[in-house]
Design an enzyme around this catalytic site. Structure first.
Site, mmCIF file in Angstrom:
data_model
loop_
_atom_site.group_PDB
_atom_site.id
_atom_site.type_symbol
_atom_site.label_atom_id
_atom_site.label_comp_id
_atom_site.label_asym_id
_atom_site.label_seq_id
_atom_site.Cartn_x
_atom_site.Cartn_y
_atom_site.Cartn_z
ATOM 1 N N THR A 158 -5.631 3.003 -5.367
ATOM 2 C CA THR A 158 -5.025 3.840 -6.403
ATOM 3 C C THR A 158 -4.047 3.008 -7.242
ATOM 4 O O THR A 158 -4.026 3.119 -8.472
ATOM 5 C CB THR A 158 -4.306 5.051 -5.752
ATOM 6 O OG1 THR A 158 -5.238 5.719 -4.901
ATOM 7 C CG2 THR A 158 -3.798 6.015 -6.788
ATOM 8 N N ASP A 218 0.853 -1.190 0.000
ATOM 9 C CA ASP A 218 0.000 0.000 0.000
ATOM 10 C C ASP A 218 0.889 1.241 0.000
ATOM 11 O O ASP A 218 2.081 1.172 0.317
ATOM 12 C CB ASP A 218 -0.917 0.001 1.233
ATOM 13 C CG ASP A 218 -1.839 1.218 1.236
ATOM 14 O OD1 ASP A 218 -2.512 1.444 0.224
ATOM 15 O OD2 ASP A 218 -1.863 1.955 2.242
ATOM 16 N N SER A 219 0.274 2.374 -0.311
ATOM 17 C CA SER A 219 1.011 3.637 -0.286
ATOM 18 C C SER A 219 1.397 4.022 1.145
ATOM 19 O O SER A 219 2.235 4.895 1.336
ATOM 20 C CB SER A 219 0.150 4.730 -0.904
ATOM 21 O OG SER A 219 -1.090 4.788 -0.225
ATOM 22 N N CYS A 277 -3.779 -1.137 -2.097
ATOM 23 C CA CYS A 277 -4.083 0.258 -2.410
ATOM 24 C C CYS A 277 -5.001 0.343 -3.636
ATOM 25 O O CYS A 277 -4.687 -0.206 -4.699
ATOM 26 C CB CYS A 277 -2.768 0.970 -2.700
ATOM 27 S SG CYS A 277 -2.932 2.699 -3.090
ATOM 28 N N CYS A 294 -11.246 3.079 -1.222
ATOM 29 C CA CYS A 294 -9.989 3.630 -0.699
ATOM 30 C C CYS A 294 -9.675 2.902 0.605
ATOM 31 O O CYS A 294 -10.580 2.689 1.423
ATOM 32 C CB CYS A 294 -10.141 5.131 -0.448
ATOM 33 S SG CYS A 294 -8.724 5.861 0.399
ATOM 34 N N THR A 295 -8.412 2.557 0.767
ATOM 35 C CA THR A 295 -8.000 1.774 1.939
ATOM 36 C C THR A 295 -8.360 2.414 3.273
ATOM 37 O O THR A 295 -8.585 1.716 4.254
ATOM 38 C CB THR A 295 -6.473 1.601 1.930
ATOM 39 O OG1 THR A 295 -5.888 2.890 1.710
ATOM 40 C CG2 THR A 295 -6.029 0.635 0.874
ATOM 41 N N HIS A 296 -8.395 3.739 3.306
ATOM 42 C CA HIS A 296 -8.596 4.431 4.589
ATOM 43 C C HIS A 296 -10.056 4.495 5.026
ATOM 44 O O HIS A 296 -10.344 4.617 6.204
ATOM 45 C CB HIS A 296 -8.089 5.871 4.494
ATOM 46 C CG HIS A 296 -6.601 5.988 4.459
ATOM 47 N ND1 HIS A 296 -5.841 5.400 3.475
ATOM 48 C CD2 HIS A 296 -5.731 6.629 5.284
ATOM 49 C CE1 HIS A 296 -4.570 5.681 3.695
ATOM 50 N NE2 HIS A 296 -4.473 6.424 4.769
ATOM 51 N N GLU A 328 -5.340 9.827 8.700
ATOM 52 C CA GLU A 328 -3.946 9.588 9.114
ATOM 53 C C GLU A 328 -3.614 10.355 10.393
ATOM 54 O O GLU A 328 -2.778 9.932 11.170
ATOM 55 C CB GLU A 328 -2.996 9.967 7.980
ATOM 56 C CG GLU A 328 -3.252 9.103 6.762
ATOM 57 C CD GLU A 328 -2.016 8.575 6.076
ATOM 58 O OE1 GLU A 328 -0.984 9.246 6.137
ATOM 59 O OE2 GLU A 328 -2.111 7.480 5.481
ATOM 60 N N TYR A 356 -0.558 8.427 -2.708
ATOM 61 C CA TYR A 356 -0.484 8.104 -4.132
ATOM 62 C C TYR A 356 -1.699 8.696 -4.864
ATOM 63 O O TYR A 356 -1.668 8.877 -6.074
ATOM 64 C CB TYR A 356 -0.523 6.585 -4.332
ATOM 65 C CG TYR A 356 0.777 5.842 -4.105
ATOM 66 C CD1 TYR A 356 1.852 6.415 -3.424
ATOM 67 C CD2 TYR A 356 0.923 4.540 -4.592
ATOM 68 C CE1 TYR A 356 3.039 5.699 -3.231
ATOM 69 C CE2 TYR A 356 2.095 3.824 -4.407
ATOM 70 C CZ TYR A 356 3.154 4.402 -3.721
ATOM 71 O OH TYR A 356 4.308 3.683 -3.539
ATOM 72 N N GLY A 357 -2.759 8.924 -4.108
ATOM 73 C CA GLY A 357 -4.042 9.290 -4.715
ATOM 74 C C GLY A 357 -4.060 10.595 -5.479
ATOM 75 O O GLY A 357 -4.980 10.852 -6.257
HETATM 76 N N1 DGL Z 1 -4.084 3.777 -0.292
HETATM 77 C C1 DGL Z 1 -4.733 4.804 -1.073
HETATM 78 C C2 DGL Z 1 -5.940 4.194 -1.802
HETATM 79 O O1 DGL Z 1 -6.507 3.208 -1.394
HETATM 80 C C3 DGL Z 1 -5.161 5.985 -0.224
HETATM 81 C C4 DGL Z 1 -4.013 6.818 0.281
HETATM 82 C C5 DGL Z 1 -3.213 7.481 -0.821
HETATM 83 O O2 DGL Z 1 -3.723 8.372 -1.520
HETATM 84 O O3 DGL Z 1 -2.081 7.089 -0.988
HETATM 85 O O4 DGL Z 1 -6.326 4.698 -2.813
#
Ligand code: DGL
Length: 265
Positions: A71, A6-7, A69, A181-183, A149, A38-39
């Protein structure tokens, strides 16, 4: 070993249900925290970062990589699968799309994610492949990741922003929402509350875990290659103390050790 990439911290929301469902395997998690998010980045950059991560994980002995992730799954997965043809790399979009398509009765699905994921239209394309009658309504929610975060996701400021993001989606009469999105699972309850009782919201990590279990049953030759010792290893490209703190505070993972890795010169 199964590797998750993941990012940053977010993919831990996928790792946790995976470990719960399939505890017998060894897992290695890599968060590229030094270069998160990364998004907001271009496809070219996401591909470059992802290649470095994937090469590192294969070097560590990963037999199967999951790009936790969204993204990365949206912008780089196809490229990675073509470049490393003889290796196994799975994304998270396909299982979520399959689950959403089987859940929706009205054939109206909402998708929320980072700017990169939403702009890629990957969810729209995958849903179209399954059922061209499904209508997809997307909303990028770029401000949510920094709030999460910071551990601020239950603060009124974050909830106000979430409500604003969902206002338009709510008016589209969808009955299913994909947390792309993971978050966002860390705000699951609020997503479900604001979308209302008529909208099904599922936990992406659980869906990915179910899908992986099914995949391994259908591919015994891959399953046989996975090491089964119940080992868990965590690594990040940035501060290990921050990583440990987030994982233990938000996901109650009780991580003791995190290693710092270098993916680029
Ligand atoms: N892990 C990213 C996603 O699921 C979210 C965080 C990021 O933008 O890096 O898209």
């Amino acid at each position: 070993m199964i590797a998750l990439f993941d990012s940053g911290f977010g993919g831990l929301t996928v790792l946790k249900p995976l470990i719960k469902k399939l505890p017998q395997y060894d897992y290695l998690y890599l968060g590229d925290n030094a270069r998160t998010p990364y998004g907001t980045r271009s496809q070219e950059t996401v591909i470059r970062y992802s290649e470095q991560a994937v090469e590192y994980l294969f070097d560590q002995g990963a037999e199967l990589i999951i790009t936790a992730c969204n993204t990365v799954s949206a912008l780089a997965l196809r490229h990675l699968q073509q470049k490393y043809k003889d290796r196994k790399i799975l994304g998270v979009i396909r299982p979520l799309v399959e689950k959403a398509a089987e859940t929706t009765k009205l054939k109206r699905i909402g998708v929320v994610g980072t700017r990169g994921t939403i702009a890629s239209e990957s969810y729209d394309e995958e849903l179209e492949k399954i059922d061209s009658e499904i209508k997809v309504y997307s909303q990028a929610c770029p401000l949510l990741v920094p709030f999460i975060e910071e551990g601020w996701h239950n603060k009124p400021e974050a909830l106000m922003i979430l409500k604003k993001y969902l206002r338009d989606l709510k008016s589209k009469n969808t009955d299913t929402l994909i947390l792309g999105c993971t978050h966002y699972p860390l705000m699951y309850r609020n997503f479900a509350k604001y979308m209302g009782k008529k909208v099904q919201v599922f936990d992406p990590g659980e869906v990915v875990a179910d899908s992986l279990e099914d995949y391994l049953q259908r591919h015994p030759e891959i399953e046989a290659r996975l090491t089964k010792g119940g080992k868990r290893k965590y690594s990040t490209t940035d501060r290990t103390d921050n990583f440990k703190q987030f994982a233990n505070r938000e996901l109650k993972l009780n991580i003791k050790e995190v290693s710092k890795v270098k993916l680029w010169e």
